[in-house]
Design an enzyme around this catalytic site. Sequence first.
Site, PDB file in Angstrom:
ATOM      1  N   ALA A 211     -16.523  54.243 188.772  1.00 57.13           N
ATOM      2  CA  ALA A 211     -16.818  52.850 188.436  1.00 57.13           C
ATOM      3  C   ALA A 211     -17.819  52.806 187.295  1.00 57.13           C
ATOM      4  CB  ALA A 211     -17.389  52.109 189.639  1.00 57.13           C
ATOM      5  N   ASP A 212     -17.631  51.848 186.413  1.00 56.41           N
ATOM      6  CA  ASP A 212     -18.604  51.592 185.361  1.00 56.41           C
ATOM      7  C   ASP A 212     -19.523  50.431 185.724  1.00 56.41           C
ATOM      8  OD1 ASP A 212     -18.042  53.139 182.521  1.00 56.41           O
ATOM      9  OD2 ASP A 212     -16.305  53.071 183.850  1.00 56.41           O
ATOM     10  N   ARG A 213     -19.017  49.523 186.548  1.00 52.72           N
ATOM     11  CA  ARG A 213     -19.848  48.421 187.036  1.00 52.72           C
ATOM     12  C   ARG A 213     -19.191  47.829 188.278  1.00 52.72           C
ATOM     13  NH1 ARG A 213     -23.791  44.758 184.079  1.00 52.72           N
ATOM     14  NH2 ARG A 213     -23.358  46.125 182.300  1.00 52.72           N
TER      15      ARG A 213
ATOM     16  N   ALA B  86     -15.234  47.308 187.825  1.00 56.01           N
ATOM     17  CA  ALA B  86     -14.729  47.642 186.494  1.00 56.01           C
ATOM     18  C   ALA B  86     -14.666  49.156 186.359  1.00 56.01           C
ATOM     19  CB  ALA B  86     -15.628  47.053 185.410  1.00 56.01           C
TER      20      ALA B  86
END
Length: 385
Positions: free
Chosen positions: A260-262, A270
């Site tokens: 996950a990036d966010r 995201a």
Amino acid sequence: MEVSSKDASNHQDAASLQSIKYSRGHLQLLDQRRLPLEMFYLDIKDSKDGWVAIRDMVVRGAPAIAIAAALSLAVEVSNLQSFSGSSAEAVSYLIEKLEYLVSSRPTAVNLSDAATKLKNVVLVAADKSEKAEYVFQAYTEAAEAMLVDDVADNKAIGSHGSSFLRDQPKNSKKISVLTHCNTGSLATAGHGTALGIIRTLHAEGILERAFCTETRPFNQGSRLTAFELVHDKIPATLIADSAVAALMKDGSVDAVIVGADRIAANGDTANKIGTYSIALSASFHGIPFYVAAPSTSIDLSLSSGQQIVIEERIPKELTHARGGQGEQVTVSGISVWNPAFDVTPASLITGIITEKGVITKVKDGAFLVKDFLQAAPANPVQVSG
């Protein structure tokens, strides 16, 4: 930014892959654009070098981006020839540089989270001393701690994830896991998040096979994840992005684990473009879909994934081979839409695996992410209904 063959002091054992090599005053980043055919490290002299390396994807992966940014500035201040300003001026200098580094890639929350924490560190240091050197020292030590802490966090993610998967009723036998993009040692300070869980499953004799997608257009799966899996002698198979549904229909996948990036407060996540499609396919085929990320990837200021800013990459990554580094493969004049990430809704996610434990859903199907984070320091276990 200069090419160097010198090795900085290692933060892991020599046999492990490292995207980041650091000793005080020296930083080297593995140029991941050249993998898997060439191991090539770049010397990073200052925050400008760090910004360019992040933007150009010399280094990538949300945890690694944050650490590389922080350490690039640590190297810069360690090598300052002279700084005649006060502690307050040192704080201004560092904050300006941190804000510049955050602009390199906007989607990954780890970078902005690290910058916020480091700003607080230098503000506290300035209250304790009027000497700029004291502020710079405090910053450098805090940035260095991030490198060590990330490896420990990733190993905890691996342990929690492996234990959780092993305890699922359907997993009485060895399990096969599909992953997307690259979430291993090359995307972190070491071990990895989603790929770290796969590493732990393999070490414990639970893994049957790992499947990795090619992850177009930048090919992080075929270039990087496949490289790590072969390096660690983990049984693995590379598939085309478009083959995911067919593989699941064939019954070859027991679980999906991605990074996950966010992560928003409601669990919307995201991650690399294509993740949403994989989650939809997993849901259709009744396959559990897990997100693995450090708690620093959780952004409680965002109520849902609709608020996540999605970075768009250059058209050349699609119009040219090898993620934009090779020959042109499409007709000139075609318009291109090239988002780097997509958002997978929480409704498609089975659980979120962090270094503090596994977040599962309550009875109404919601993730109580904030409640989990508040409870985790004293009781790092699952929060579920």
